[in-house]
Design a protein around this motif. Structure first.
Motif, PDB file in Angstrom:
ATOM      1  N   HIS A  72       0.817  -1.213   0.000  1.00 41.81           N
ATOM      2  CA  HIS A  72       0.000   0.000   0.000  1.00 41.81           C
ATOM      3  C   HIS A  72       0.848   1.260   0.000  1.00 41.81           C
ATOM      4  O   HIS A  72       0.337   2.353   0.196  1.00 41.81           O
ATOM      5  CB  HIS A  72      -0.932   0.021   1.215  1.00 41.81           C
ATOM      6  CG  HIS A  72      -2.014  -0.999   1.115  1.00 41.81           C
ATOM      7  ND1 HIS A  72      -2.789  -1.373   2.176  1.00 41.81           N
ATOM      8  CD2 HIS A  72      -2.443  -1.723   0.057  1.00 41.81           C
ATOM      9  CE1 HIS A  72      -3.653  -2.282   1.790  1.00 41.81           C
ATOM     10  NE2 HIS A  72      -3.456  -2.521   0.514  1.00 41.81           N
ATOM     11  N   ALA A 146       1.993  -3.975   9.847  1.00 45.51           N
ATOM     12  CA  ALA A 146       2.519  -5.293   9.461  1.00 45.51           C
ATOM     13  C   ALA A 146       3.324  -5.905  10.594  1.00 45.51           C
ATOM     14  O   ALA A 146       3.398  -7.128  10.737  1.00 45.51           O
ATOM     15  CB  ALA A 146       3.378  -5.160   8.215  1.00 45.51           C
ATOM     16  N   ASN A 171       8.209   1.763   8.427  1.00 50.66           N
ATOM     17  CA  ASN A 171       7.420   2.950   8.092  1.00 50.66           C
ATOM     18  C   ASN A 171       6.280   3.069   9.102  1.00 50.66           C
ATOM     19  O   ASN A 171       5.236   2.446   8.961  1.00 50.66           O
ATOM     20  CB  ASN A 171       6.890   2.801   6.659  1.00 50.66           C
ATOM     21  CG  ASN A 171       5.891   3.877   6.294  1.00 50.66           C
ATOM     22  OD1 ASN A 171       5.814   4.917   6.941  1.00 50.66           O
ATOM     23  ND2 ASN A 171       5.119   3.634   5.250  1.00 50.66           N
ATOM     24  N   ASN A 173       3.428   4.883  10.748  1.00 57.88           N
ATOM     25  CA  ASN A 173       2.459   5.988  10.692  1.00 57.88           C
ATOM     26  C   ASN A 173       1.417   5.846  11.792  1.00 57.88           C
ATOM     27  O   ASN A 173       0.360   6.463  11.745  1.00 57.88           O
ATOM     28  CB  ASN A 173       1.803   6.074   9.297  1.00 57.88           C
ATOM     29  CG  ASN A 173       1.135   4.767   8.900  1.00 57.88           C
ATOM     30  OD1 ASN A 173       0.826   3.935   9.748  1.00 57.88           O
ATOM     31  ND2 ASN A 173       0.903   4.577   7.616  1.00 57.88           N
ATOM     32  N   SER A 176      -2.592   0.941  11.451  1.00 61.76           N
ATOM     33  CA  SER A 176      -2.728  -0.205  10.561  1.00 61.76           C
ATOM     34  C   SER A 176      -3.738   0.307   9.525  1.00 61.76           C
ATOM     35  O   SER A 176      -3.541   1.396   9.015  1.00 61.76           O
ATOM     36  CB  SER A 176      -3.235  -1.410  11.355  1.00 61.76           C
ATOM     37  OG  SER A 176      -3.149  -2.596  10.622  1.00 61.76           O
ATOM     38  N   ILE A 177      -4.788  -0.441   9.191  1.00 63.72           N
ATOM     39  CA  ILE A 177      -5.837   0.233   8.418  1.00 63.72           C
ATOM     40  C   ILE A 177      -6.593   1.132   9.388  1.00 63.72           C
ATOM     41  O   ILE A 177      -6.749   2.325   9.168  1.00 63.72           O
ATOM     42  CB  ILE A 177      -6.790  -0.785   7.753  1.00 63.72           C
ATOM     43  CG1 ILE A 177      -6.054  -1.515   6.639  1.00 63.72           C
ATOM     44  CG2 ILE A 177      -8.032  -0.067   7.204  1.00 63.72           C
ATOM     45  CD1 ILE A 177      -6.877  -2.536   5.903  1.00 63.72           C
ATOM     46  N   HIS A 295      -8.001   4.969   3.681  1.00 64.06           N
ATOM     47  CA  HIS A 295      -7.024   3.879   3.480  1.00 64.06           C
ATOM     48  C   HIS A 295      -7.258   3.279   2.100  1.00 64.06           C
ATOM     49  O   HIS A 295      -6.380   3.270   1.252  1.00 64.06           O
ATOM     50  CB  HIS A 295      -7.161   2.822   4.571  1.00 64.06           C
ATOM     51  CG  HIS A 295      -6.251   1.661   4.341  1.00 64.06           C
ATOM     52  ND1 HIS A 295      -4.945   1.646   4.751  1.00 64.06           N
ATOM     53  CD2 HIS A 295      -6.436   0.488   3.677  1.00 64.06           C
ATOM     54  CE1 HIS A 295      -4.364   0.523   4.355  1.00 64.06           C
ATOM     55  NE2 HIS A 295      -5.253  -0.207   3.710  1.00 64.06           N
ATOM     56  N   ALA A 339      -7.130  -7.081  12.506  1.00 60.58           N
ATOM     57  CA  ALA A 339      -6.779  -5.763  11.963  1.00 60.58           C
ATOM     58  C   ALA A 339      -7.761  -5.247  10.912  1.00 60.58           C
ATOM     59  O   ALA A 339      -7.420  -4.354  10.156  1.00 60.58           O
ATOM     60  CB  ALA A 339      -5.359  -5.769  11.385  1.00 60.58           C
ATOM     61  N   GLU A 364      -3.868 -13.545  11.914  1.00 56.81           N
ATOM     62  CA  GLU A 364      -4.999 -14.435  11.659  1.00 56.81           C
ATOM     63  C   GLU A 364      -4.850 -15.768  12.397  1.00 56.81           C
ATOM     64  O   GLU A 364      -5.841 -16.305  12.920  1.00 56.81           O
ATOM     65  CB  GLU A 364      -5.142 -14.680  10.151  1.00 56.81           C
ATOM     66  CG  GLU A 364      -5.648 -13.489   9.351  1.00 56.81           C
ATOM     67  CD  GLU A 364      -4.592 -12.431   9.041  1.00 56.81           C
ATOM     68  OE1 GLU A 364      -3.402 -12.658   9.348  1.00 56.81           O
ATOM     69  OE2 GLU A 364      -4.952 -11.369   8.502  1.00 56.81           O
ATOM     70  N   PHE A 389      -7.261 -13.721   3.560  1.00 51.91           N
ATOM     71  CA  PHE A 389      -6.341 -13.682   4.703  1.00 51.91           C
ATOM     72  C   PHE A 389      -6.537 -14.876   5.634  1.00 51.91           C
ATOM     73  O   PHE A 389      -5.637 -15.250   6.382  1.00 51.91           O
ATOM     74  CB  PHE A 389      -6.492 -12.368   5.476  1.00 51.91           C
ATOM     75  CG  PHE A 389      -6.290 -11.147   4.608  1.00 51.91           C
ATOM     76  CD1 PHE A 389      -5.265 -11.123   3.671  1.00 51.91           C
ATOM     77  CD2 PHE A 389      -7.116 -10.044   4.701  1.00 51.91           C
ATOM     78  CE1 PHE A 389      -5.076 -10.020   2.842  1.00 51.91           C
ATOM     79  CE2 PHE A 389      -6.939  -8.933   3.885  1.00 51.91           C
ATOM     80  CZ  PHE A 389      -5.913  -8.921   2.948  1.00 51.91           C
TER      81      PHE A 389
HETATM   82  C1  LIG Z   1      -2.364 -11.252   6.152  1.00 55.59           C
HETATM   83  C2  LIG Z   1      -3.072  -9.951   5.947  1.00 55.59           C
HETATM   84  N1  LIG Z   1      -4.060  -9.600   6.794  1.00 55.59           N
HETATM   85  C3  LIG Z   1      -4.713  -8.435   6.621  1.00 55.59           C
HETATM   86  C4  LIG Z   1      -4.379  -7.605   5.596  1.00 55.59           C
HETATM   87  C5  LIG Z   1      -5.179  -6.342   5.357  1.00 55.59           C
HETATM   88  N2  LIG Z   1      -4.338  -5.151   5.500  1.00 55.59           N
HETATM   89  C6  LIG Z   1      -3.844  -4.543   4.425  1.00 55.59           C
HETATM   90  S1  LIG Z   1      -2.911  -3.246   4.834  1.00 55.59           S
HETATM   91  C7  LIG Z   1      -3.174  -3.470   6.445  1.00 55.59           C
HETATM   92  C8  LIG Z   1      -2.569  -2.535   7.419  1.00 55.59           C
HETATM   93  C9  LIG Z   1      -1.130  -2.365   7.161  1.00 55.59           C
HETATM   94  O1  LIG Z   1      -0.634  -1.385   7.986  1.00 55.59           O
HETATM   95  P1  LIG Z   1       0.875  -0.990   7.875  1.00 55.59           P
HETATM   96  O2  LIG Z   1       1.716  -2.197   7.744  1.00 55.59           O
HETATM   97  O3  LIG Z   1       1.181  -0.080   9.015  1.00 55.59           O
HETATM   98  O4  LIG Z   1       0.992  -0.240   6.514  1.00 55.59           O
HETATM   99  P2  LIG Z   1       0.392   1.159   6.089  1.00 55.59           P
HETATM  100  O5  LIG Z   1      -0.764   0.831   5.194  1.00 55.59           O
HETATM  101  O6  LIG Z   1      -0.023   1.895   7.311  1.00 55.59           O
HETATM  102  O7  LIG Z   1       1.512   1.794   5.377  1.00 55.59           O
HETATM  103  C10 LIG Z   1      -4.001  -4.556   6.668  1.00 55.59           C
HETATM  104  C11 LIG Z   1      -4.473  -4.989   7.964  1.00 55.59           C
HETATM  105  C12 LIG Z   1      -3.353  -8.014   4.727  1.00 55.59           C
HETATM  106  N3  LIG Z   1      -2.991  -7.278   3.677  1.00 55.59           N
HETATM  107  N4  LIG Z   1      -2.712  -9.184   4.932  1.00 55.59           N
END
Ligand SMILES: Cc1ncc(C[n+]2csc(CCOP(=O)(O)OP(=O)(O)O)c2C)c(N)n1
Length: 626
Positions: A72, A146, A171, A173, A176-177, A295, A339, A364, A389
């Motif tokens: 993302h 993550a 990174n 911030n 999470s989402i 998000h 999450a 999970e 997931f």
């Molecule tokens: C195994 C898994 N579970 C849930 C998700 C859904 N998901 C996508 S991004 C995210 C949050 C990620 O947060 P972060 O790592 O801080 O990255 P940011 O988007 O804040 O840069 C989640 C929970 C996923 N991609 N993979």
């Protein structure tokens, strides 16, 4: 426009600091423009613009490897690596994927989409480099969200013990989402709030910037002093104990500082973790103010931030409302998510029953086994996770929940084809990986009413149960919706047919009903059964209807291999029914980003696709008979 001059990272290295800042602004503008038209992941991407520029400036891509977690934060990276045209069609069929994808560009070191994989993949690359006597740098870019995922710790633990040369860029911030959770998140907050960082970042800088002439040089001097002091004294016991040298916190929007820190890290030969602090949604006010809403977004108006289209009825919202009602009189009911409180709709349950709601982070496996523990002690846990997931927790479903026949209910959102998120997010494997598990009831409603009924039914089911549904559920009108309640394993004969019987699952029921109408126009009589339970199957109804038809058809938005259709074939074979069977479903290939309709078309799963295939097969059968 500077952005137009950047075709590969080498072009960016020619820019001076003022130009790099301008480039950051241009990248942001382009990201906002494209996402406002195409939808996509906005807030995380906006937050990572300067960090991406700095990484591209210091690393020599693609020889050096930049492994992104989830992805993302990959939009600026895509725009800087020769994909500006492709990016204009972000998440559209034939356009750029919303995630890093190895077959899209040599600059995408690793395909991502599921969280917490980057450190493991990067370690694998770093180890290969060392065996092959290579000399490139490997960096993993990981979010604080993550870092709630267990794989990150497995990788850190492994990398740290051998002292493998690699950089982990965290990174952070603070999101999470949704708001990030867990003790590690608290720990990062403490690091972020280290006095020197805060003072330098907010108060001092603001005030100095207002001083004519001397402000900027004084600020730079203070930063230098601060960094010297920090590099001497600030360490972090947690990461140190894992064998990683901690550097940070670093302002993730200060390109110059980022470049300086990354350069130093690149020349180090130890595992390093650089803690970079960024702001989610940076530079676009609606996203800064509402990072959760921004998000992942559908197309929106840039001026107001308002969504352009109408949203359908969210299945998760329907499920949450039903659960909230049930929880009123049943203290056993609790909800768990990994999450995804917003995406799964469970945020409503959280508001209603905060003490019975658990967001465990991107974990999970843990979510499922924790639910097993709660169920064993008398709770009735509902685990709300996206289909894709939940794949992570296969072993926990099998061994911890089903082996013990515990009454955990899985609320599986985003089942079936998911559209623009593409291959990493398709929910098309769940029927296959769940159908074979003993004790597990697997259900898929055809509309909202049945979804509610299934959730209600689950309350008194004293065994594991899975309910899978797409993001949006139709409210089917009278004549199409089911009229009565049903028991576990009970299918519904919606219409009879003398030529063909279609046994359809979930979203495919309505499409099959349309197909049967289209077939009627061609003189073919096709009946439809709603096979709402994939396990256990309604064998009596199946055998009775199949033995009368000239052709049996199964329809599912799941891969054919191991899916519902194979289950039907198995039942019919065992019952010695010889009616020809045609199984319709998702073929065994990864289905890339496109609209859901385009994906259904590609799989032959639209009503027209279904009716045409049936007609063709009937013609073949007639030919054979003659
Ligand atoms: C195994 C898994 N579970 C849930 C998700 C859904 N998901 C996508 S991004 C995210 C949050 C990620 O947060 P972060 O790592 O801080 O990255 P940011 O988007 O804040 O840069 C989640 C929970 C996923 N991609 N993979």
């Amino acid at each position: 426009m500077l952005i137009e001059q950047i075709h590969e990272p080498a072009d960016l290295k020619k820019l001076n600091m003022r130009q790099l800042k301008q480039l950051a602004q241009e990248l942001r503008d382009e990201i906002v423009k494209v996402v406002s038209n195409r939808g996509g992941h906005l807030a995380s991407n906006l937050g990572a613009v300067e960090l991406t520029i700095a990484l591209h400036y210091v690393l020599d891509l693609p020889e050096d490897k930049l492994v992104m977690d989830v992805g993302h934060q990959s939009y600026a990276h895509k725009l800087l690596t020769g994909r500006q045209e492709l990016f204009k069609r972000l998440r559209q069929k034939g356009g750029a994927s919303g995630f890093p994808q190895m077959d899209e560009s040599e600059y995408d070191a690793f395909t991502a989409g599921h969280a917490s994989t980057a450190i493991s993949a990067a370690l694998g690359m770093a180890r290969t480099r060392d065996i092959m006597r290579g000399d490139y740098c490997v960096a993993a870019l990981v979010g604080d969200g993550a870092l709630t995922g267990g794989m990150c710790y497995e990788a850190l633990n492994d990398a740290g013990q051998n002292g493998t040369r690699m950089i982990v860029v965290l990174n952070d911030n603070d999101m999470s989402i949704a708001r990030n959770v867990g003790a590690m998140s608290r720990h990062l907050t403490r690091l972020r709030q280290s006095k020197s960082y805060i003072a330098m970042k907010h108060g001092v800088r603001d005030r100095l910037e207002k001083m004519p002439r001397f402000g900027e040089p004084i600020y730079r001097f203070l930063v230098r002093c601060r960094n010297r002091v920090r590099s001497l004294f600030i360490s972090d016991r947690f990461f140190d104990a894992l064998g990683f040298k901690y550097i940070g916190p670093v302002d993730g929007h200060d390109i110059k500082q980022l470049i300086r820190v990354l350069r130093r890290a690149k020349n180090d030969d130890k595992p390093l973790l650089i803690h970079v602090v960024t702001q989610k949604g940076r530079g676009y006010t609606p996203a800064e103010d509402h990072p959760v809403d921004f998000h992942g977004v559908a197309p929106f108006y840039i001026d107001s931030g308002e969504c352009k289209g109408e949203e359908g009825v969210s299945s998760g919202g329907v499920v949450a409302r039903q659960l909230i009602e049930m929880a009123e009189s049943d203290i056993r009911i609790c909800a768990i998510t990994a999450a995804m409180p917003n995406g799964t709709g469970m945020v409503a349950f959280q508001e209603a029953w905060p003490e019975r709601f658990f967001d465990v982070g991107i974990a999970e496996e843990h979510a499922v086994t924790m639910a097993a523990g709660m169920a064993f002690q008398g709770m009735k846990p509902y685990v709300a996770i996206y289909s894709t997931f939940l794949q992570r927790a296969y072993d926990q479903i099998l061994m911890d929940v089903c082996r013990n026949a515990l009454p955990v209910t899985f609320l599986i959102d985003r089942a079936g084809l998911v559209g623009p998120d593409g291959a990493t997010h398709q929910g098309v494997f769940d029927l296959s990986y769940l159908r074979s598990i003993p004790e597990l009831i697997v259900a898929a409603p055809r509309d909202i009413r049945d979804l509610k009924k299934l959730v209600r039914l689950s309350q008194d089911v004293n065994r594991p149960m899975a309910i899978r549904y797409p993001r949006e559920c139709e409210d089917l009108g009278p004549g199409i919706q089911s009229q009565r309640d049903f028991d576990i394993g009970e299918w519904e004969l919606i219409s009879s047919g003398s030529d063909v019987m279609i046994f359809a699952v979930g979203r495919m029921v309505q499409l099959s009903m349309q197909a049967s109408i289209e077939l009627m126009g061609k003189g073919i009589s096709a009946g439809v059964v709603d096979a709402r339970f994939v396990a256990p199957m309604d064998k009596n109804l199946l055998i009775e209807q199949a033995s009368r038809a000239r052709l049996v058809v199964t329809a599912e938005d799941n891969v054919l291999s191991g899916g519902f259709g194979e289950g039907v074939l198995d039942v019919l074979a065992q019952a010695d029914i010889h009616t020809p069977v045609m199984t319709l479903g998702v073929p065994e290939r990864f289905i890339e980003h496109a609209t859901i309709t385009q994906q259904l078309e590609a799989c032959g799963l639209t009503s027209l696709g279904i009716s045409r295939q049936i007609e063709k097969r009937l013609n073949m059968l007639r030919g054979n008979i003659r």
